[in-house]
Design a protein around this motif. Structure first.
Motif, short mmCIF file in Angstrom:
data_model
loop_
_atom_site.label_atom_id
_atom_site.label_comp_id
_atom_site.label_asym_id
_atom_site.label_seq_id
_atom_site.Cartn_x
_atom_site.Cartn_y
_atom_site.Cartn_z
N SER A 24 -22.08 38.92 12.39
CA SER A 24 -22.20 40.02 13.16
C SER A 24 -23.94 39.23 14.11
O SER A 24 -24.97 38.96 13.29
N TRP A 25 -23.85 40.18 15.15
CA TRP A 25 -25.48 39.74 15.58
C TRP A 25 -25.56 40.76 16.70
O TRP A 25 -25.49 41.21 17.02
N ALA A 26 -26.90 40.60 17.45
CA ALA A 26 -27.36 41.62 18.75
C ALA A 26 -28.21 40.19 19.39
O ALA A 26 -28.70 39.45 18.77
N HIS A 27 -27.78 40.91 20.84
CA HIS A 27 -28.13 39.89 21.83
C HIS A 27 -30.02 40.06 21.87
O HIS A 27 -30.46 41.23 21.60
N ARG A 28 -30.67 38.66 22.14
CA ARG A 28 -32.27 39.13 22.58
C ARG A 28 -32.85 38.35 23.57
O ARG A 28 -31.81 37.30 24.24
N SER A 29 -33.49 38.25 24.74
CA SER A 29 -33.91 38.10 25.91
C SER A 29 -35.91 38.12 25.40
O SER A 29 -36.03 38.91 25.92
N ARG A 30 -36.24 36.82 25.78
CA ARG A 30 -37.11 36.28 25.56
C ARG A 30 -38.55 36.85 26.81
O ARG A 30 -39.31 37.34 27.13
N VAL A 31 -37.40 37.29 28.27
CA VAL A 31 -38.12 37.35 29.06
C VAL A 31 -38.29 38.86 28.99
O VAL A 31 -39.02 39.89 29.76
N LEU A 32 -37.58 39.51 28.61
CA LEU A 32 -37.64 41.16 28.07
C LEU A 32 -38.73 42.08 27.51
O LEU A 32 -39.15 42.86 27.29
N GLN A 33 -38.25 40.54 26.43
CA GLN A 33 -39.00 40.82 25.09
C GLN A 33 -41.06 40.54 25.53
O GLN A 33 -41.22 40.26 24.42
N THR A 34 -41.40 41.52 25.95
CA THR A 34 -43.01 40.49 26.15
C THR A 34 -43.75 41.78 26.12
O THR A 34 -44.69 41.85 25.94
N ALA A 35 -43.30 43.38 25.58
CA ALA A 35 -44.03 44.70 25.74
C ALA A 35 -44.54 44.89 24.27
O ALA A 35 -45.74 45.21 24.20
N TYR A 36 -43.72 44.54 23.10
CA TYR A 36 -44.20 44.83 21.56
C TYR A 36 -43.30 43.35 20.98
O TYR A 36 -42.43 42.87 21.37
N GLY A 89 -31.43 42.46 25.96
CA GLY A 89 -31.10 41.93 26.78
C GLY A 89 -28.92 41.30 26.58
O GLY A 89 -28.06 42.08 27.13
N PRO A 90 -28.78 40.13 26.68
CA PRO A 90 -29.60 38.82 27.06
C PRO A 90 -29.52 38.37 28.60
O PRO A 90 -29.30 39.03 28.86
N GLU A 91 -30.33 36.70 28.17
CA GLU A 91 -31.06 35.91 29.30
C GLU A 91 -29.61 36.05 30.00
O GLU A 91 -28.57 35.28 29.12
N PRO A 92 -29.67 35.78 31.35
CA PRO A 92 -27.83 35.72 31.89
C PRO A 92 -28.00 34.17 31.32
O PRO A 92 -28.71 33.44 31.26
N GLY A 93 -26.76 33.35 31.69
CA GLY A 93 -26.00 32.53 30.49
C GLY A 93 -26.22 32.21 29.26
O GLY A 93 -25.85 31.27 28.80
N THR A 94 -26.56 33.02 28.24
CA THR A 94 -27.22 32.58 27.23
C THR A 94 -25.54 33.00 26.58
O THR A 94 -24.08 34.00 26.21
N THR A 95 -24.61 31.72 25.11
CA THR A 95 -23.77 31.70 24.72
C THR A 95 -24.76 31.29 23.24
O THR A 95 -25.62 30.93 22.53
#
Length: 459
Positions: free
Chosen positions: A350-362, A372-378
């Protein structure tokens, strides 16, 4: 520097009584000059000076206060006595005589000093530059590009080639005398060219081996640790960590593991921790995927710049880091994290989604839930058997979990039984780009089926 002078005859005259005085000559750095000044002052303090008032004709009118002249008086057996004018009256129209009040001169510097000046204790603090032994090259991660180059502007980000990257150079101060460093680069066999000047970063090394879960790191050989800024990222090996606290006295650094596009990894004692963020050198030249840049770092001291030939050449090949999706977070196998010692039954990842474009605050931690994730992520899962051989690949997953059926494991193990140990890796894929790193958990022991399936079932 200190110098001592004595009037030995004067001490004898006063029956051994010593009267001392200390005089400071500010700005005098020459031992010989200091000795002459000391002898002059000694003469003033230890001599009984003659004082004379003279009346002379107009020839003496050329003298001024402070001038010196020779005076002889044969009747009193005075020959060539050096006098200095203290006061002078030039007379009147009715009486042109010049009246001079003068004293024996002991104010000039002696020509000869019978004293060997003490050696100066001053040491030139400058040192010749030496090569920087600890230099880290990489590509700027997406986080740094957004924070320091483009901001959140979509237009500015669109100007960056998706296949491009920016060189990051981080160097540790090689000596206390080093001020900064020049960065030289080239591609192929071209001549090296200077592209800028960088500042040294803080650094230290791990005191002991660490696994994937330790967050309080024992460190040694710290350099410039007082300059570290908290809540910035540092690098150990290929892993980025968020710096949460530093205790220089205790020799510890507290971190969050595997931030941004990296994952927690194992590191050996002696691995170097580079406190990169905010201190690394970079410029705006883009290098395309597959291009290799050669770099030299030339430290600068007060005595000059390290010779180019004395600096080692370090190479880096670009790999589209800033465009790649982040690997998943909160990685688990059968709900167990990296510290798993064994599992029972079939493998569930198991895992959790991550998104580089949404993770810019901290700097997001590994344990946080979906972002996230970013659209189209598999996601792609790979299973490695007990011999380290790839046994199964599962691609195109869009959820946050996957189970490896026991029957499939037995069929693919090549052993006609389940594996005794496994390695599980998961990476993210988006638009043909694979995450910079893949999550990995090593399972030392798989229990429940025994060495041979059915022989010790339920162990």
């Amino acid at each position: 520097m200190s110098i001592s002078v004595q009037d030995i005859a004067g001490i004898e005259r006063s029956l051994g009584e010593i009267k001392d005085a200390k005089v400071s000559y500010e700005g005098v750095a020459n031992g010989a000059l200091a000795a002459r000044l000391a002898m002059r002052d000694l003469r003033q303090l230890s001599s009984t000076l003659a004082k004379i008032t003279l009346v002379a004709n107009r020839t003496a009118a050329s003298l001024n206060i402070g001038d010196v002249f020779r005076f002889s008086w044969p009747e009193l057996r005075i020959e060539q006595l050096i006098l200095r004018v203290a006061q002078i009256s030039y007379g009147t129209l009715a009486d042109g005589r010049v009246r001079i009040t003068c004293v024996e001169d002991v104010f000039g510097l002696p020509d000869a000093v019978y004293l060997a000046p003490a050696e100066s204790g001053w040491v030139d603090p400058r040192q010749a530059p030496i090569a920087a032994n600890f230099v880290s090259l990489s590509e700027l991660p997406y986080w740094t590009i957004v924070h320091e180059m483009t901001g959140e502007s979509a237009a500015a980000q669109a100007e960056i080639d998706p296949n491009g990257g920016f060189l990051s150079v981080s160097a540790v101060r090689p000596s206390d005398a080093a001020i900064n460093y020049a960065v030289l680069t080239r591609q192929g066999s071209a001549a090296f060219e200077k592209i800028g000047v960088g500042d040294f970063i803080p650094s230290c090394v791990l005191a002991n081996d660490i696994g994937q879960t330790e967050t309080v790191l024992n460190v040694l050989y710290g350099v410039d640790l007082d300059l570290v800024t908290l809540n910035t990222y540092a690098q150990v090996g290929s892993e980025l960590v968020a710096v949460k606290a530093i205790n220089v006295a205790a020799g510890t650094v507290t971190v969050d593991r595997g931030v941004l596009d990296t994952v927690p990894a194992k590191h050996s004692a002696g691995a170097r921790l580079y406190f990169i963020e905010g201190g690394q050198f970079y410029n705006t030249s883009q290098y395309l995927n597959g291009e290799t840049v050669q770099t030299k770092v030339l430290p600068v001291t007060g005595m000059g710049v390290l010779a180019e030939a004395s600096a080692p050449t370090i190479s880096y090949t670009f790999a589209k880091r800033q465009m790649r999706p982040y690997p998943p977070g909160k990685f688990r196998v059968n709900n167990l994290d990296y510290s798993v010692s064994y599992i029972t039954g079939e493998v569930t990842v198991s895992w959790a989604h991550r998104s580089r474009v949404l993770q810019t605050a901290y700097l997001v931690t590994q344990g946080e839930s979906n972002i996230g994730p970013e659209p189209g992520t598999t996601y792609t899962v790979r299973i490695y058997g007990e011999a380290g051989t790839l046994r199964h690949t599962e691609t195109g997953l869009t959820g946050t979990s996957w189970t490896y059926p026991m029957a499939t494991e037995i069929a693919e193990s090549g052993l006609n039984r389940p594996n005794e140990k496994l390695t599980v890796k998961v990476e993210a894929v988006r638009d043909g780009y694979t995450s910079w790193q893949a999550q990995q958990i090593d399972i030392p022991e798989c229990r429940g089926y025994g060495m041979f399936y059915g022989a010790s079932y339920g162990e």
